[in-house]
Write a protein that holds these residues in place. Structure first.
Motif, PDB file in Angstrom:
ATOM      1  N   LYS A 261       0.850  -1.184   0.000  1.00  0.00           N
ATOM      2  CA  LYS A 261       0.000   0.000   0.000  1.00  0.00           C
ATOM      3  C   LYS A 261       0.893   1.245   0.000  1.00  0.00           C
ATOM      4  O   LYS A 261       1.980   1.227   0.573  1.00  0.00           O
ATOM      5  N   VAL A 262       0.423   2.315  -0.623  1.00  0.00           N
ATOM      6  CA  VAL A 262       1.161   3.568  -0.597  1.00  0.00           C
ATOM      7  C   VAL A 262       0.207   4.708  -0.281  1.00  0.00           C
ATOM      8  O   VAL A 262      -0.904   4.780  -0.813  1.00  0.00           O
ATOM      9  N   VAL A 263       0.624   5.571   0.658  1.00  0.00           N
ATOM     10  CA  VAL A 263      -0.094   6.794   0.985  1.00  0.00           C
ATOM     11  C   VAL A 263       0.675   7.943   0.352  1.00  0.00           C
ATOM     12  O   VAL A 263       1.850   8.157   0.660  1.00  0.00           O
ATOM     13  N   ALA A 264       0.032   8.665  -0.541  1.00  0.00           N
ATOM     14  CA  ALA A 264       0.692   9.772  -1.228  1.00  0.00           C
ATOM     15  C   ALA A 264      -0.352  10.818  -1.571  1.00  0.00           C
ATOM     16  O   ALA A 264      -1.552  10.637  -1.324  1.00  0.00           O
ATOM     17  N   GLN A 265       0.106  11.913  -2.161  1.00  0.00           N
ATOM     18  CA  GLN A 265      -0.838  12.903  -2.644  1.00  0.00           C
ATOM     19  C   GLN A 265      -1.671  12.302  -3.776  1.00  0.00           C
ATOM     20  O   GLN A 265      -1.333  11.255  -4.332  1.00  0.00           O
ATOM     21  N   ALA A 266      -2.761  12.976  -4.130  1.00  0.00           N
ATOM     22  CA  ALA A 266      -3.498  12.598  -5.326  1.00  0.00           C
ATOM     23  C   ALA A 266      -2.665  13.068  -6.513  1.00  0.00           C
ATOM     24  O   ALA A 266      -2.568  14.263  -6.782  1.00  0.00           O
ATOM     25  N   LEU A 267      -2.050  12.117  -7.183  1.00  0.00           N
ATOM     26  CA  LEU A 267      -1.110  12.420  -8.260  1.00  0.00           C
ATOM     27  C   LEU A 267      -1.775  12.241  -9.627  1.00  0.00           C
ATOM     28  O   LEU A 267      -2.797  11.559  -9.748  1.00  0.00           O
ATOM     29  N   PRO A 268      -1.187  12.825 -10.668  1.00  0.00           N
ATOM     30  CA  PRO A 268      -1.717  12.612 -12.022  1.00  0.00           C
ATOM     31  C   PRO A 268      -1.725  11.130 -12.381  1.00  0.00           C
ATOM     32  O   PRO A 268      -0.948  10.330 -11.849  1.00  0.00           O
ATOM     33  N   LYS A 269      -2.612  10.771 -13.289  1.00  0.00           N
ATOM     34  CA  LYS A 269      -2.843   9.365 -13.616  1.00  0.00           C
ATOM     35  C   LYS A 269      -1.569   8.646 -14.041  1.00  0.00           C
ATOM     36  O   LYS A 269      -1.343   7.486 -13.683  1.00  0.00           O
ATOM     37  N   ALA A 270      -0.688   9.327 -14.781  1.00  0.00           N
ATOM     38  CA  ALA A 270       0.557   8.691 -15.227  1.00  0.00           C
ATOM     39  C   ALA A 270       1.446   8.334 -14.049  1.00  0.00           C
ATOM     40  O   ALA A 270       2.120   7.286 -14.055  1.00  0.00           O
ATOM     41  N   ASP A 271       1.470   9.178 -13.019  1.00  0.00           N
ATOM     42  CA  ASP A 271       2.253   8.881 -11.821  1.00  0.00           C
ATOM     43  C   ASP A 271       1.626   7.728 -11.045  1.00  0.00           C
ATOM     44  O   ASP A 271       2.338   6.855 -10.514  1.00  0.00           O
ATOM     45  N   VAL A 272       0.302   7.721 -10.952  1.00  0.00           N
ATOM     46  CA  VAL A 272      -0.400   6.632 -10.274  1.00  0.00           C
ATOM     47  C   VAL A 272      -0.112   5.310 -10.982  1.00  0.00           C
ATOM     48  O   VAL A 272       0.069   4.266 -10.339  1.00  0.00           O
ATOM     49  N   GLN A 273      -0.031   5.356 -12.308  1.00  0.00           N
ATOM     50  CA  GLN A 273       0.286   4.148 -13.073  1.00  0.00           C
ATOM     51  C   GLN A 273       1.668   3.613 -12.693  1.00  0.00           C
ATOM     52  O   GLN A 273       1.893   2.407 -12.630  1.00  0.00           O
ATOM     53  N   ARG A 274       2.594   4.542 -12.397  1.00  0.00           N
ATOM     54  CA  ARG A 274       3.929   4.115 -11.980  1.00  0.00           C
ATOM     55  C   ARG A 274       3.863   3.331 -10.668  1.00  0.00           C
ATOM     56  O   ARG A 274       4.537   2.314 -10.503  1.00  0.00           O
ATOM     57  N   PHE A 275       3.064   3.829  -9.717  1.00  0.00           N
ATOM     58  CA  PHE A 275       2.884   3.074  -8.469  1.00  0.00           C
ATOM     59  C   PHE A 275       2.422   1.654  -8.781  1.00  0.00           C
ATOM     60  O   PHE A 275       2.943   0.673  -8.245  1.00  0.00           O
ATOM     61  N   HIS A 276       1.420   1.561  -9.619  1.00  0.00           N
ATOM     62  CA  HIS A 276       0.864   0.253  -9.962  1.00  0.00           C
ATOM     63  C   HIS A 276       1.919  -0.625 -10.620  1.00  0.00           C
ATOM     64  O   HIS A 276       2.062  -1.817 -10.288  1.00  0.00           O
ATOM     65  N   ASP A 277       2.685  -0.038 -11.524  1.00  0.00           N
ATOM     66  CA  ASP A 277       3.712  -0.802 -12.232  1.00  0.00           C
ATOM     67  C   ASP A 277       4.820  -1.268 -11.290  1.00  0.00           C
ATOM     68  O   ASP A 277       5.445  -2.312 -11.524  1.00  0.00           O
ATOM     69  N   TYR A 278       5.064  -0.493 -10.221  1.00  0.00           N
ATOM     70  CA  TYR A 278       6.093  -0.869  -9.251  1.00  0.00           C
ATOM     71  C   TYR A 278       5.633  -2.006  -8.343  1.00  0.00           C
ATOM     72  O   TYR A 278       6.437  -2.537  -7.567  1.00  0.00           O
ATOM     73  N   GLY A 279       4.356  -2.358  -8.390  1.00  0.00           N
ATOM     74  CA  GLY A 279       3.869  -3.481  -7.599  1.00  0.00           C
ATOM     75  C   GLY A 279       2.943  -3.106  -6.458  1.00  0.00           C
ATOM     76  O   GLY A 279       2.502  -3.983  -5.706  1.00  0.00           O
ATOM     77  N   VAL A 280       2.633  -1.809  -6.297  1.00  0.00           N
ATOM     78  CA  VAL A 280       1.692  -1.387  -5.265  1.00  0.00           C
ATOM     79  C   VAL A 280       0.309  -1.936  -5.587  1.00  0.00           C
ATOM     80  O   VAL A 280      -0.123  -1.930  -6.743  1.00  0.00           O
ATOM     81  N   LYS A 281      -0.398  -2.415  -4.555  1.00  0.00           N
ATOM     82  CA  LYS A 281      -1.730  -2.985  -4.749  1.00  0.00           C
ATOM     83  C   LYS A 281      -2.852  -2.028  -4.346  1.00  0.00           C
ATOM     84  O   LYS A 281      -3.959  -2.105  -4.887  1.00  0.00           O
TER      85      LYS A 281
END
Length: 436
Positions: A261-281
């Motif tokens: 899990k990651v707690v972060a700011q509400a980021l643009p969709k491309a940045d959120v995609q990076r979280f997902h690609d890094y393995g965050v669920k």
């Protein structure tokens, strides 16, 4: 004043239990402890190396500063307590420890030596304390403790990785008005305690290796990557890459071992995609408070750098990346009633937050709560030392469950089991108040 509940807390608690029977009695006690704190007698602080101590994993979650707490800070209290039994026949209830020497709730040893929770001088529950986990007894190669690098909470369920311990929303014009992350950093450094500002990736991996090796029962099931907001860069990385680098390293070293899990700011969709690609669920773009005026007043940094409407839009966009059930924004329950700017009545405050819950849940997104602790170094804490009235918190739990049922949704993933007697989430009763 909205937070003042009178002298006899027992009468208030029992009145609310009677008026709101659909809210588990365990949740009534737990919310009162979270909003107002608990005191510890010296007799309850003698666990030594056998009790898992409070780690101050991100905020202080105390009603006094470390110097003001004295012995209660030097002889660290437990990270959490578990309540059972007593006249209310409480089912097993895990509660985060928030210290308040003037609380009507006191943990102390009885004549037989067993710990109990006392309210207005009457023992209302048996108290259990978390045992020191085996992995806390080991150190990293550089001598740092696992508790400093990768503390666990929620009775061992969640590994809390505060990898950036300060926030770049800084000063009165940017800091969230209820948040003491920057002060908590300062007070631990002033006290000479180890409190690493930026945790190196390799240290985190080494600590997780110790947890994985010694958590033979598999109690730890999830990790949260979090810390302060990053408005520029840390170590040459923007927010998505800074927090994402840890997820990437963890998932490569321990594939599928924990729910990431990651707690972060509400980021643009491309940045959120990076979280997902890094393995965050699971993604937590915490929203904090619904009302437009209060959001702008209480979260000036979030308003300045992103803005409320854009924060909304990004939360909805992130659901397209993670799936709605895996986007879980947090509300700080109670700040709606903080004076001088908050709502004057419980009815108004509940109506506002209900509107926010319906907005998100209508899109399949299930928010969660952290019960507001009015820390004394924050603007809202100074003005509202009693927090929000207990009735607000109880009615919020009632409203939350009803709204979930309205939209046919269930409890969010990554928080352990729901239900009274089963829940382990320790900083709010929202999981305790749902069907098990």
């Amino acid at each position: 004043m909205p937070g003042t509940d009178g002298v006899n807390r027992t009468a208030l608690v029992e009145d609310l239990m009677e008026r709101f029977p659909e809210v588990p009695r365990e949740a009534v006690i737990k919310e009162d402890l979270l909003r107002g704190g608990m005191a510890f007698d010296e007799s309850a602080l003698s666990g030594g190396g056998d009790v898992k101590p409070k780690s101050y994993f991100i905020f202080s979650f105390d009603h006094r500063t470390l110097p003001e707490l004295g012995a209660a800070a030097l002889n660290r209290p437990p990270e959490e307590i578990v309540l059972t039994g007593g006249p209310y026949e409480l089912r097993r209830t895990v509660v985060s420890v928030r210290l308040n020497p003037s609380s009507p709730y006191r943990v102390r040893a009885g004549e037989d030596g067993t710990l109990g929770l006392y309210l207005d001088g009457v023992r209302i529950a048996d108290v259990g304390v978390p045992p020191m986990p085996d992995y806390y007894r080991h150190t990293l190669a550089n001598g740092k403790s696992v508790m400093e690098v990768a503390p666990t909470i929620q009775w061992g369920y969640l590994i809390y990785l505060t990898v950036f311990r300060v926030c770049q929303y800084f000063g009165a014009k940017e800091e969230c008005q209820y948040c003491d992350i920057n002060h908590n950093w300062r007070q631990h450094k002033a006290a000479g305690r180890p409190y690493t500002g930026v945790k190196p990736v390799e240290e985190v991996l080494e600590a997780l290796e110790l947890i994985d090796r010694h958590d033979t029962a598999g109690t730890s099931r999830a990790y949260t990557l979090t810390g302060g907001a990053i408005t520029s860069h840390v170590g040459g990385r923007d927010e998505a890459d800074f927090y994402g680098q840890y997820a990437k390293a963890i998932e490569e070293r321990f594939p599928g071992r924990w729910i990431g899990k990651v707690v972060a700011q509400a980021l643009p969709k491309a940045d959120v995609q990076r979280f997902h690609d890094y393995g965050v669920k699971i993604y937590h773009p915490n929203f904090e408070v619904w009302d437009k005026r209060l959001f702008e007043l209480y979260c000036p940094g979030k308003e300045r750098y992103v803005g409320r409407a854009e924060w909304h839009r990004r939360i909805l966009d992130s659901a397209e990346v993670f799936g709605p059930s895996h986007v879980i924004p947090n509300f700080v329950a109670g700040v709606e009633m903080a004076q001088p700017f908050g709502f004057a009545t419980v009815d108004e405050a509940i109506a506002s937050t209900h509107e926010g819950l319906r907005f998100f849940m209508s899109h399949g997104i299930v928010p969660r709560f952290t019960t507001w602790c009015p820390e004394p170094t924050t603007p809202l804490g100074k003005e509202n030392p009693d927090g929000a009235p207990l009735e607000y918190h109880i009615r919020l739990l009632q409203t939350y469950r009803a709204t979930l049922e309205e939209f046919g949704l269930s409890s969010p993933p990554g928080y352990g089991p729901p239900g009274p007697g089963k829940a382990v989430f320790s900083v709010s009763s929202f999981m305790d108040s749902l069907p098990g």
